[in-house]
Write an enzyme that holds these catalytic residues in place. Structure first.
Site, PDB file in Angstrom:
ATOM      1  CE  LYS A  58      -1.853   1.540   4.014  1.00 36.83           C
ATOM      2  NZ  LYS A  58      -1.470   2.951   4.216  1.00 36.83           N
ATOM      3  CG  ASN A  59       2.385   2.683   3.584  1.00 35.16           C
ATOM      4  OD1 ASN A  59       1.192   2.925   3.368  1.00 35.16           O
ATOM      5  ND2 ASN A  59       2.884   2.564   4.794  1.00 35.16           N
ATOM      6  NE  ARG A 128      -1.870  12.027   8.177  1.00 36.00           N
ATOM      7  CZ  ARG A 128      -1.971  13.272   8.610  1.00 36.00           C
ATOM      8  NH1 ARG A 128      -3.125  13.713   9.071  1.00 36.00           N
ATOM      9  NH2 ARG A 128      -0.928  14.075   8.593  1.00 36.00           N
ATOM     10  CB  CYS A 152      -5.199  10.624  11.957  1.00 36.66           C
ATOM     11  SG  CYS A 152      -3.790   9.935  12.788  1.00 36.66           S
ATOM     12  NE  ARG A 157      -0.109  10.064  10.538  1.00 36.48           N
ATOM     13  CZ  ARG A 157      -0.438   9.119   9.666  1.00 36.48           C
ATOM     14  NH1 ARG A 157      -1.608   8.537   9.747  1.00 36.48           N
ATOM     15  NH2 ARG A 157       0.396   8.751   8.731  1.00 36.48           N
ATOM     16  CG  ASP A 340       2.924   1.479   9.464  1.00 31.22           C
ATOM     17  OD1 ASP A 340       2.416   2.308  10.237  1.00 31.22           O
ATOM     18  OD2 ASP A 340       3.125   1.721   8.253  1.00 31.22           O
ATOM     19  CB  ILE A 362       7.321   6.757  14.542  1.00 32.36           C
ATOM     20  CG1 ILE A 362       8.552   5.857  14.384  1.00 32.36           C
ATOM     21  CG2 ILE A 362       6.979   7.498  13.251  1.00 32.36           C
ATOM     22  CD1 ILE A 362       9.805   6.531  13.899  1.00 32.36           C
ATOM     23  NE  ARG A 432      -7.592   4.182   5.350  1.00 30.75           N
ATOM     24  CZ  ARG A 432      -6.875   5.096   5.990  1.00 30.75           C
ATOM     25  NH1 ARG A 432      -7.210   5.443   7.211  1.00 30.75           N
ATOM     26  NH2 ARG A 432      -5.840   5.667   5.426  1.00 30.75           N
TER      27      ARG A 432
HETATM   28  C1  UD1 Z   1       4.046   6.881   6.485  1.00 27.86           C
HETATM   29  C2  UD1 Z   1       3.200   5.650   6.300  1.00 27.86           C
HETATM   30  C3  UD1 Z   1       2.633   5.193   7.635  1.00 27.86           C
HETATM   31  C4  UD1 Z   1       3.741   5.015   8.652  1.00 27.86           C
HETATM   32  C5  UD1 Z   1       4.625   6.257   8.733  1.00 27.86           C
HETATM   33  C6  UD1 Z   1       5.848   6.064   9.600  1.00 27.86           C
HETATM   34  C7  UD1 Z   1       2.318   5.910   4.079  1.00 27.86           C
HETATM   35  C8  UD1 Z   1       1.147   6.189   3.223  1.00 27.86           C
HETATM   36  N1  UD1 Z   1       2.117   5.969   5.402  1.00 27.86           N
HETATM   37  O1  UD1 Z   1       3.188   7.900   6.972  1.00 27.86           O
HETATM   38  O2  UD1 Z   1       1.966   3.946   7.428  1.00 27.86           O
HETATM   39  O3  UD1 Z   1       3.197   4.771   9.909  1.00 27.86           O
HETATM   40  O4  UD1 Z   1       5.088   6.609   7.401  1.00 27.86           O
HETATM   41  O5  UD1 Z   1       6.614   5.021   9.134  1.00 27.86           O
HETATM   42  O6  UD1 Z   1       3.399   5.625   3.605  1.00 27.86           O
HETATM   43  N2  UD1 Z   1       6.103  14.552  10.744  1.00 27.86           N
HETATM   44  C9  UD1 Z   1       6.189  15.886  11.014  1.00 27.86           C
HETATM   45  N3  UD1 Z   1       5.896  16.767  10.024  1.00 27.86           N
HETATM   46  C10 UD1 Z   1       5.555  16.361   8.773  1.00 27.86           C
HETATM   47  C11 UD1 Z   1       5.484  14.982   8.491  1.00 27.86           C
HETATM   48  C12 UD1 Z   1       5.771  14.105   9.503  1.00 27.86           C
HETATM   49  O7  UD1 Z   1       6.501  16.293  12.137  1.00 27.86           O
HETATM   50  O8  UD1 Z   1       5.311  17.207   7.912  1.00 27.86           O
HETATM   51  C13 UD1 Z   1       6.398  13.565  11.805  1.00 27.86           C
HETATM   52  C14 UD1 Z   1       5.201  12.703  12.155  1.00 27.86           C
HETATM   53  O9  UD1 Z   1       4.347  13.325  13.076  1.00 27.86           O
HETATM   54  C15 UD1 Z   1       5.878  11.470  12.697  1.00 27.86           C
HETATM   55  C16 UD1 Z   1       7.150  11.360  11.858  1.00 27.86           C
HETATM   56  O10 UD1 Z   1       7.354  12.655  11.301  1.00 27.86           O
HETATM   57  O11 UD1 Z   1       6.238  11.675  14.031  1.00 27.86           O
HETATM   58  C17 UD1 Z   1       7.100  10.349  10.750  1.00 27.86           C
HETATM   59  O12 UD1 Z   1       5.951  10.585   9.936  1.00 27.86           O
HETATM   60  P1  UD1 Z   1       5.963  10.264   8.375  1.00 27.86           P
HETATM   61  O13 UD1 Z   1       7.126   9.371   8.080  1.00 27.86           O
HETATM   62  O14 UD1 Z   1       5.852  11.533   7.627  1.00 27.86           O
HETATM   63  O15 UD1 Z   1       4.614   9.456   8.199  1.00 27.86           O
HETATM   64  P2  UD1 Z   1       3.696   9.423   6.933  1.00 27.86           P
HETATM   65  O16 UD1 Z   1       4.497   9.641   5.704  1.00 27.86           O
HETATM   66  O17 UD1 Z   1       2.492  10.262   7.178  1.00 27.86           O
END
Ligand code: UD1
Length: 453
Positions: A58-59, A128, A152, A157, A340, A362, A432
């Site tokens: 998925k990711n 998202r 969420c 997030r 995850d 995380i 999902r």
């Molecule tokens: C992706 C995965 C999700 C997984 C996560 C962490 C997809 C579609 N989803 O989510 O399944 O749980 O990686 O491995 O691939 N953060 C910020 N600012 C930002 C973005 C992120 O502070 O703009 C922080 C988040 O709050 C979190 C950390 O960075 O603490 C990692 O998040 P991120 O790797 O961005 O997660 P996603 O890409 O949303």
């Protein structure tokens, strides 16, 4: 340019999605007529055995689908998992004017006629990752109007790293009426440094940078396989990217890219979930069509729990212990233990011999499964982002509620070993992220029934 958001209704966008019917509505607003109101009824106590094939990731599929916006023409993506989330991304692309055929795990996306640049709140709030279209739209069309996803179930997030990175590239984004809006944008290279490793922001900026003027450097980049593979796919389309798989990714912008033709990699989280399912039931399972290299942290953790694990080239064989050993697990960015899998490994620890400590670094609030596991008899103490799990001799079936994708998977695992019947409601979360999880478990000998609520 149309950044004001043309009123494509849901029917208009669905009409562009051929072959596959849209039966499941993801997110928190399930439609009463869809599979979203289904529940799973599980009779625990059967050790799993047999062979199970893993679906596409998925990711990985989601950013690759969004990346099709970077090039005009007919793209072909194979091994795309049939999930509510991939259908949502197809809807988002359809809304923008792409034509999508989704049949038998092959997704054909024609981006020739993309003419709208709006990803609406109704879709983005259900998933998202819809925000992935922002960078590609700005890079190819110089305009985007993408809804902010909102909160969420497990915390705020934020998307600040996406926003700030694109701004550093000259996007001059504004927030208007809940939407991120960019107009008349000409992206140029920038040096971006992430203190927090972000999968999404790395993918977003890498996609945007492929068509920007000049060179972009992303420091503190994610090295999750989904990101590295996305970069490799883009390179095959003519992008100039260096440092994939390292913490510094350099992208030299090019004028245009050719359409994508690729096969989505296996889902490492689905694979690890099946390994954990075998472990918790004390079963013996071969997880097929996976990439064991991507599963190292999960395999190592399951071995520490007492599992016997053999990794082949494309498969992993596992035999669960009579009773798992207690664990100490901390989630980290790849190649560390994935957040995850935090909920699923906690399910395993609920019946472990002794006290386990699980820390999520995380997502500090990703623990909605804790009170539901407690309903099955688990003993878990939560202190901020640290869960202490005192292993119990047995779990007992109860009605529980799924709250997000991986929390739902954890409840399924616990139900597989709980005495008696567990009914898990709101499994649209599961749909999902897991393709036919119930059927795959039945094929492994579990007693799982999908019922209407
Ligand atoms: C992706 C995965 C999700 C997984 C996560 C962490 C997809 C579609 N989803 O989510 O399944 O749980 O990686 O491995 O691939 N953060 C910020 N600012 C930002 C973005 C992120 O502070 O703009 C922080 C988040 O709050 C979190 C950390 O960075 O603490 C990692 O998040 P991120 O790797 O961005 O997660 P996603 O890409 O949303």
């Amino acid at each position: 340019m149309d950044v004001g958001g043309r009123a494509h209704g849901p029917l208009a966008s669905d009409a562009k999605l051929e072959h596959e019917s849209l039966t499941a509505t993801p997110g928190d607003a399930p439609s009463a007529t869809s599979k979203s109101m289904d529940a799973l009824v599980i009779q625990g106590g059967r050790p799993l055995s047999g062979r199970v094939a893993v679906s596409g990731a998925k990711n990985s599929a989601l950013p690759v689908m969004a990346a099709t916006l970077l090039a005009s023409g007919q793209h072909v993506l194979r091994n795309v998992p049939s999930l509510a989330d991939t259908r949502t991304m197809a809807r988002v692309l359809g809304q923008l004017g792409a034509r999508i055929e989704f049949s038998d795990h092959v997704c054909r996306i024609d981006t020739t006629d993309v003419s709208s640049f709006e990803a609406p709140y109704d879709l983005v709030r259900t998933m998202r990752a819809s925000i992935y279209v922002l960078g590609p739209l700005l890079a190819r069309f110089g305009a985007a109007r993408v809804s902010l996803p909102g909160g969420c179930a497990w915390g705020p997030r934020p998307v600040n790293l996406h926003f700030e990175g694109l701004d550093a590239m000259g996007a001059r984004l504004e927030i208007e009426h809940g939407y991120i809006v960019g107009k008349d944008v000409r992206l140029r290279g920038a040096h971006v440094r992430h203190e927090t490793v972000s999968v999404g922001a790395t993918a977003q900026l890498m996609m945007a940078a492929t068509l920007a003027e000049g060179t972009t450097v992303i420091e503190g980049a994610a090295i999750e396989p989904d990101i590295t593979v996305l970069g490799e796919v883009l390179v095959r389309c003519g992008a100039r990217i260096e440092g994939l798989g390292s913490r510094i990714i350099t992208v030299h912008g090019v004028k245009s890219l050719s359409p994508i033709d690729t096969t989505i990699i296996p889902d490492r989280i689905e694979a690890a979930t099946f390994l954990a399912a075998a472990a918790i039931t004390g079963g013996s399972v071969t997880v097929d069509q996976c990439d064991p290299e991507h599963l190292r942290a999960s395999i190592e953790t399951l071995e520490r729990a007492g599992c016997d694990v053999h990794a082949g080239e494309r498969e992993v064989r596992i035999s669960g212990p009579v009773r798992p050993a207690a664990l100490s697990v901390t989630t980290e960015p790849y190649p560390g233990f994935p957040t995850d899998m935090q909920a699923q490994i906690m399910a395993l620890c609920t019946i472990a011999d002794g006290e386990s400590v699980i820390t999520d670094t995380i997502y500090l609030d990703r623990f909605t499964h804790v009170p539901e596991l407690a309903r099955l008899g688990a003993e878990i103490r939560l202190d901020h982002n640290v869960a202490t799990v005192l292993g119990v001799d047995r779990l007992s079936g109860a009605p529980v509620m799924a709250t997000d994708i991986r929390a739902s998977a954890a409840l399924v695992l616990a139900a597989l070993v709980a005495e008696g019947e567990t009914r898990i409601s709101r499994i649209y979360h599961l749909d999902r992220g897991y393709e036919a999880l119930d059927q795959k478990l039945v094929d492994l000998g579990a007693s799982v029934r999908r019922v209407k609520e």
